[in-house]
Enzyme design. Structure first.
Site, PDB file in Angstrom:
ATOM      1  N   TYR A 144       0.861  -1.184   0.000  1.00  0.00           N
ATOM      2  CA  TYR A 144       0.000   0.000   0.000  1.00  0.00           C
ATOM      3  C   TYR A 144       0.894   1.230   0.000  1.00  0.00           C
ATOM      4  CZ  TYR A 144      -3.533   3.397   1.495  1.00  0.00           C
ATOM      5  OH  TYR A 144      -4.377   4.479   1.572  1.00  0.00           O
ATOM      6  N   ASP A 239       9.298   2.881  -0.042  1.00  0.00           N
ATOM      7  CA  ASP A 239       8.227   3.530   0.704  1.00  0.00           C
ATOM      8  C   ASP A 239       8.402   3.149   2.174  1.00  0.00           C
ATOM      9  OD1 ASP A 239       6.016   4.543   1.870  1.00  0.00           O
ATOM     10  OD2 ASP A 239       4.567   3.607   0.508  1.00  0.00           O
ATOM     11  N   LYS A 267       3.886   9.044   8.737  1.00  0.00           N
ATOM     12  CA  LYS A 267       3.599   8.451  10.044  1.00  0.00           C
ATOM     13  C   LYS A 267       4.529   8.960  11.150  1.00  0.00           C
ATOM     14  CE  LYS A 267       0.647   5.047   8.130  1.00  0.00           C
ATOM     15  NZ  LYS A 267       0.689   4.181   6.968  1.00  0.00           N
TER      16      LYS A 267
HETATM   17  C1  LIG Z   1       0.107   4.715   5.570  1.00  0.00           C
HETATM   18  C2  LIG Z   1       0.938   4.493   4.376  1.00  0.00           C
HETATM   19  C3  LIG Z   1       0.921   5.358   3.282  1.00  0.00           C
HETATM   20  C4  LIG Z   1      -0.052   6.478   3.177  1.00  0.00           C
HETATM   21  O1  LIG Z   1       0.130   7.452   4.154  1.00  0.00           O
HETATM   22  P1  LIG Z   1      -1.111   8.423   4.516  1.00  0.00           P
HETATM   23  O2  LIG Z   1      -0.505   9.382   5.481  1.00  0.00           O
HETATM   24  O3  LIG Z   1      -2.169   7.550   5.080  1.00  0.00           O
HETATM   25  O4  LIG Z   1      -1.534   9.077   3.252  1.00  0.00           O
HETATM   26  C5  LIG Z   1       1.832   5.142   2.255  1.00  0.00           C
HETATM   27  N1  LIG Z   1       2.684   4.120   2.291  1.00  0.00           N
HETATM   28  C6  LIG Z   1       2.735   3.252   3.315  1.00  0.00           C
HETATM   29  C7  LIG Z   1       3.746   2.147   3.310  1.00  0.00           C
HETATM   30  C8  LIG Z   1       1.850   3.386   4.375  1.00  0.00           C
HETATM   31  O5  LIG Z   1       1.852   2.491   5.361  1.00  0.00           O
END
Ligand SMILES: *Cc1c(COP(=O)(O)O)cnc(C)c1O
Length: 434
Positions: A144, A239, A267
Site C-alpha cells: 500500500y 516507501d 507516520k
Molecule cells: C500509511 C501508508 C501510506 C499512506 O500514508 P497516509 O498518510 O495515510 O496518506 C503510504 N505508504 C505506506 C507504506 C503506508 O503504510
C-alpha cells in the site's frame, strides 16, 4: 463491554460521513460490529467514549512509537501553538526536521516535506517520471502506498480488507501504467524489467511490507531490486512511511544496508500530526520545483505545529537510542511477544503463521508461510474477526483487519505484553471453539 455511547455516535456518523469514518480502515466492516469512539490516550493506553480502557497496539496505524500524549512532544506543541499555527512561509523548525531526516536516513541527501504519506508517494513517482522521462511504475501486490490513482492497483491495507481489486474512478489509461508482481518474486520482476525497462520510471516497494500484514523481504530481495533497477536506469523507491524510524533511526534501508534512489516517509516523522516527506539523491531532487520543473506544492507543507511534533519525536527517538538502545529494546519486546504467541499456539495445538520484523508483528490465520499477498489472502478473516473482538473485550486494541500490523511502542512494558499474551491465549481459544 459497554458500547452504548460509541454505537450512538456511530449511528449519527453514518448519516453525515460515508461509512461513518474518515478513512476506511477505521470501519469494522471485516470484523463486524461498530468501532469504539476514542476519547483520549496516554502512553500505551486508550479510553473510549464508554469509559472502556485498552492497551493500544495500533498506534494510530504506526505513527505513535512514543505512545499517546508523550509529555516532551506535548510541551513542545504547547510552546509552538501560542506562536501561530501556519504562516505559509519558511520556518526554522521545518529546516531542523529536514536536516534531521537528511542526517539519519542514508539515501536522503535532500528532502521535501508534505502533509501525508499519500502526498509523499504520489510526488515521488511524479518525480521519478519527470526525471527519467518514462511513464510506467512497478509495484508489488499487497503493498500500500496511499490512495493516489497510480497506487490503487492490487493494493494492500483497506483496499485488501474490502477485497476490491481496482477502484472505480481511476481510468484504465492511468491504472494501466501501474504494473504489479507478487512481493518477494525476483523472477517476476526480472520478466517485467526485461519487457518494460525502456518505459519503466521506478520500482516502488515497502522494504518490509506491512499493509498485507507484516511480510519481511526474503533474503537478497532488496539487494536484487537495487541491482536490477540500477542496471536499467530505473529509480528504486523505498516507501518507508511505516518502516522509517520504526526499524531503526535509518529505517529499513539502514537495517538491510540497501540504499534506494528515493525514499518516502510519513507516520512517525509527524509524531501524530500530518507530515509526509520524500527525499533522496540530490541530482534527482534537483528536479523538484522551484529548483527544477517537476511541480509539487502544499499550502500547509512544513506546517509549524506538525513539524514541531515531528522534530520533537525524532529527537526523543535519537535520545532514547543513545541512552538505552531503543531499537534493540523494541526488537527484544517484539521477540518476547512473538515467543509468547508461539507458546500459546503450541498449547492450543493451533497452526497459524506469525510474521515479525522488529517491533511489528502479524498473526496470520493461515498455516502456510506468508511471503506474498496470495499467501496472506488465504487467511481465515472470519476467524480473525472473532479473535479481534475477544481481544478487544479483554482490553487489547488491535487493527480491525487481518491485513495490518501490530505495533509495539517505546512506552509498552513487559507487563503490557503479559496482558496481551493472557488475552491472546483466551481469545484464540474462543475463536477456535467449534
Ligand atoms: C500509511 C501508508 C501510506 C499512506 O500514508 P497516509 O498518510 O495515510 O496518506 C503510504 N505508504 C505506506 C507504506 C503506508 O503504510
Amino acid at each position: 463491554m459497554d458500547q452504548t455511547r460509541s454505537r450512538a455516535l456511530f449511528a449519527e456518523a453514518v448519516r453525515c460521513i460515508p461509512g461513518g469514518v474518515n478513512s476506511p480502515v477505521r470501519a469494522f466492516g471485516s470484523v463486524g460490529g461498530t468501532p469504539p469512539f476514542i476519547e483520549r490516550g496516554a502512553g500505551a493506553r486508550l479510553w473510549d467514549a464508554d469509559g472502556n480502557e485498552y492497551i493500544d497496539f495500533v498506534a494510530s496505524w504506526g505513527p505513535l512509537i512514543l505512545g499517546h500524549a508523550y509529555p516532551p512532544v506535548v510541551r513542545r506543541l504547547e510552546e509552538a501553538l501560542g506562536k501561530g499555527t501556519s504562516f505559509g512561509a519558511p520556518v526554522a523548525v521545518e529546516l531542523a526536521l529536514a536536516q534531521t531526516i537528511c542526517r539519519l536516513v542514508p539515501s536522503v541527501e535532500k528532502v521535501r516535506l508534505v502533509s501525508s504519506g499519500t502526498e509523499a508517494t504520489m510526488s515521488a513517482i511524479r518525480l521519478a517520471r519527470g526525471f527519467t522521462g518514462r511513464r510506467k511504475i512497478l509495484k508489488f501486490e499487497g503493498c500500500y502506498h496511499g490512495h493516489a490513482d497510480a497506487f490503487l492497483v492490487k493494493a494492500g491495507s483497506g483496499v485488501a480488507t474490502l477485497g476490491i481489486p481496482g477502484c472505480p474512478g481511476i481510468p484504465a489509461e492511468v491504472s494501466g501504467l501501474t504494473l504489479t508482481v507478487p512481493y518477494n518474486d525476483a523472477a517476476a520482476v526480472t520478466d517485467v524489467v526485461r519487457r518494460e525497462a525502456a518505459d519503466l520510471a521506478c520500482v516502488i516497494v515497502e522494504p518490509v511490507a506491512a499493509n498485507m500484514g507484516v511480510v519481511p523481504p526474503a533474503d537478497g530481495f532488496l539487494p536484487f531490486l537495487r541491482e536490477i533497477t540500477a542496471a536499467h536506469g530505473i529509480l528504486l523507491v523505498f516507501d518507508e512511511v511505516i518502516t522509517g524510524f520504526r526499524l531503526g533511526l535509518g529505517g529499513a534501508q539502514a537495517h538491510y544496508g540497501v540504499t534506494p534512489d528515493l525514499t518516502t516517509l510519513g507516520k512517525i516523522i509527524g509524531g501524530g500530526l500530518p507530515v509526509g516527506a520524500y527525499g533522496g539523491r540530490a541530482d534527482v531532487m534537483a528536479h523538484v520545483a522551484p529548483a527544477g520543473p517537476v511541480y509539487q506544492a502544499g499550502t500547509l507543507s512544513g506546517n509549524p505545529l506538525a513539524v514541531t511534533a515531528g522534530l520533537a519525536t525524532l529527537e526523543a527517538l535519537e535520545q532514547m537510542e543513545r541512552d538505552e538502545g531503543l531499537y534493540a529494546r523494541l526488537a527484544r519486546l517484539g521477540g518476547h511477544l512473538a515467543d509468547g504467541i508461539r507458546r500459546d499456539l503450541e498449547r492450543l495445538n493451533l497452526c497459524l503463521t506469525l510474521n515479525t520484523a522488529g517491533s511489528m508483528a502479524t498473526l496470520f490465520f493461515t498455516d502456510g508461510a506468508v511471503r506474498d499477498f496470495a499467501a496472506a489472502a488465504r487467511s481465515d478473516t472470519k476467524r480473525y474477526g472473532r479473535y479481534f473482538w475477544e481481544m478487544l473485550r479483554r482490553g487489547i486494541y488491535l487493527a480491525p483487519s487481518q491485513f495490518e500490523a501490530c505495533f509495539i511502542s517505546a512506552v509498552h512494558t513487559e507487563a503490557d505484553l503479559e496482558l496481551f499474551l493472557k488475552a491472546n491465549y483466551e481469545a484464540l481459544k474462543v475463536a477456535f471453539e467449534k
